[in-house]
Design a protein around this motif. Structure first.
Motif, short mmCIF file in Angstrom:
data_model
loop_
_atom_site.label_atom_id
_atom_site.label_comp_id
_atom_site.label_asym_id
_atom_site.label_seq_id
_atom_site.Cartn_x
_atom_site.Cartn_y
_atom_site.Cartn_z
N LYS A 1 0.84 -1.20 0.00
CA LYS A 1 0.00 0.00 0.00
C LYS A 1 0.87 1.25 0.00
N ARG A 2 0.56 2.21 -0.87
CA ARG A 2 1.31 3.46 -0.91
C ARG A 2 1.12 4.23 0.39
N VAL A 3 2.24 4.61 1.01
CA VAL A 3 2.17 5.35 2.27
C VAL A 3 2.88 6.70 2.20
N ALA A 4 3.72 6.90 1.20
CA ALA A 4 4.44 8.16 1.06
C ALA A 4 4.90 8.31 -0.38
N ALA A 5 5.30 9.52 -0.72
CA ALA A 5 5.77 9.78 -2.08
C ALA A 5 6.97 10.69 -2.04
N LEU A 6 7.90 10.41 -2.92
CA LEU A 6 9.03 11.30 -3.16
C LEU A 6 8.75 11.95 -4.50
N MET A 7 8.87 13.26 -4.56
CA MET A 7 8.61 13.98 -5.81
C MET A 7 9.61 15.11 -5.95
N PRO A 8 9.77 15.61 -7.18
CA PRO A 8 10.68 16.74 -7.36
C PRO A 8 10.28 17.91 -6.47
N ALA A 9 11.26 18.59 -5.94
CA ALA A 9 11.02 19.68 -5.00
C ALA A 9 10.16 20.79 -5.59
N ASP A 10 10.33 21.09 -6.89
CA ASP A 10 9.54 22.18 -7.47
C ASP A 10 8.04 21.85 -7.47
N ILE A 11 7.69 20.59 -7.61
CA ILE A 11 6.29 20.19 -7.58
C ILE A 11 5.75 20.30 -6.16
N ALA A 12 6.52 19.86 -5.18
CA ALA A 12 6.10 19.97 -3.78
C ALA A 12 5.96 21.44 -3.38
N GLU A 13 6.90 22.27 -3.83
CA GLU A 13 6.84 23.70 -3.51
C GLU A 13 5.61 24.34 -4.15
N ASN A 14 5.28 23.93 -5.38
CA ASN A 14 4.09 24.45 -6.04
C ASN A 14 2.83 24.04 -5.28
#
Length: 119
Positions: free
Chosen positions: A62-75
């Motif tokens: 089950k998905r519990v967390a995500a790593l994503m590019p910082a610019d997307i998280a900042e947006n």
């Protein structure tokens, strides 16, 4: 009445946040990896994210967390901040116009709990 306002706020927040989904670009890849395995591959995962990939960490499939590019998280953070600033301004305007009332946090909790019990 204030509990209806709280419920409406939650609905509006969810609608607004879902109206602007942060989806990866079509060319981006998505990876899923068990969290236990991610520990030993963190450098590789960070490189993948830096290249624009999304990495979902899972537990028991089950998905519990995500790593994503910082610019997307900042947006995402920017969108969320703008949303709450707009909602606060709307609330201040309703208060100034006498369309709403200020209640204590304790009263808000009591009303929310009584609504929860009857639901």
């Amino acid at each position: 009445m204030p509990s209806r306002i709280l419920n409406r706020l939650i609905v509006l927040y969810n609608q607004d946040m879902s109206a602007q989904p942060a989806e990866p670009a079509a060319s981006s890849e998505v990876m899923e990896i068990p969290a236990s395995e991610a520990r030993s591959r963190i450098s590789e995962l960070l490189d993948a994210v830096a290249d624009g990939e999304f990495v979902y960490l899972t537990r028991r499939g089950k998905r519990v967390a995500a790593l994503m590019p910082a610019d997307i998280a900042e947006n995402y953070e920017k969108i969320e901040d703008e949303y709450w600033a707009r909602r606060a301004e709307e609330a201040r305007a309703r208060l100034a116009a006498g369309e709403d009332e200020v209640i204590s946090f304790d009263q808000l909790l009591a009303e929310a709990e009584s609504t929860h019990r009857t639901a």
